[in-house]
Write an enzyme that holds these catalytic residues in place. Sequence first.
Site, short mmCIF file in Angstrom:
data_model
loop_
_atom_site.label_atom_id
_atom_site.label_comp_id
_atom_site.label_asym_id
_atom_site.label_seq_id
_atom_site.Cartn_x
_atom_site.Cartn_y
_atom_site.Cartn_z
N CYS A 144 38.55 42.88 52.68
CA CYS A 144 38.40 42.70 50.82
C CYS A 144 37.43 41.86 50.75
CB CYS A 144 39.74 42.08 50.89
SG CYS A 144 40.42 42.05 49.02
N HIS B 220 45.60 44.54 43.60
CA HIS B 220 44.93 43.73 42.97
C HIS B 220 45.69 43.85 41.38
CE1 HIS B 220 42.10 41.97 46.00
NE2 HIS B 220 41.62 43.36 46.05
N HIS C 129 45.28 50.31 47.98
CA HIS C 129 44.10 47.78 48.45
C HIS C 129 43.99 47.83 47.05
CE1 HIS C 129 41.96 44.93 50.33
NE2 HIS C 129 41.04 44.71 49.08
N GLU C 130 43.56 49.13 46.01
CA GLU C 130 42.50 48.37 44.53
C GLU C 130 43.82 48.26 43.53
OE1 GLU C 130 39.75 46.80 44.58
OE2 GLU C 130 38.91 47.68 46.65
#
Length: 320
Positions: free
Chosen positions: A218, A264, A260-261
């Site tokens: 990351c 966030h 993953h994004e």
Amino acid sequence: KVYLTSPLGGRATCAIAVLFLGCLVGSASPLATATSSAHEARNGNLMDPPRRGSERAFSTVSIAPANASAIPDRTHGAFEGSVVRVAGDPILAAQAASVTAEELACRTLEGGAAPAIAGGCGAPVEDWVATMLQGLRETKGACIAAPQVGVSKRLIIMSIPAERIREEAQYLDLYGEGKQISAPFTEVMPPLVLANPELRPLSEDVAEEDMQETWESCLSIPGKHVVVKRHKSIRYRAQRLDGTVIEGVAHGRLALTLQHEVDHLGGILMTDVAEAAPSGASEPRADGLGGVSSTTHWDLMAAPEYDMRTFTIPGSHNVA
């Protein structure tokens, strides 16, 4: 060959030399299975898993992949002076707000100033996109979420550099999954912007074989690698910069990184959902680590068919 998909659904073929250089973060964060009562809806659309780790547990999950020797040495991530925030910044643990219609709307800039992005129309969201692109270039990244540059908005940028195509092709050949994950999801993709993305599992009953353990890195946690379990394929819905709603199904590297994004945007870092150790059921994917050195995906932004306001994920379709 590399393909560009136009807003009208056509594809333009660009013959390019595929350079084996570097990419970013392997994945995106885990979607909770639809049958688990432990998973709570966040912002009314994304199903997020319970957090398994914490910043205090950092060292226990930041262990080296078993096949670390095969991972290219490509340093990437936030550094002192970059626009990318690092773990411990409160904005990375906060729920991001939706991008509004007003923030997507075109406007006339004072004094005849140029838009913040090439081909832009002066929409406020374009200022954030420009900062996110700066963050990607500074930190050798491929994908990034707005909170990582200090903007608490549901906004992400995705790209697939040349080296990730080669690495994913090797993985698919090795594990015999090439027939399930094929073009255009294994093609170089220039940066595209997604506002207000939502992710869903392909079905309510998620089988174990539908999940994949993968090593992740990351930009906001430079030098760290953890194992996270992700959906191999996921449904997505989002808005382009011009406000058009799109949806589709993502597979392979694109699916992993989307998860993953989008994590966030819910204030979730990879260390929050990391596995204590690989399950041993199969070797975790380790083809998504390291910084981006290739420029093919950036070069494609100069193609006549490319428009950052309308470029979209290959295979997606507009929602009426």
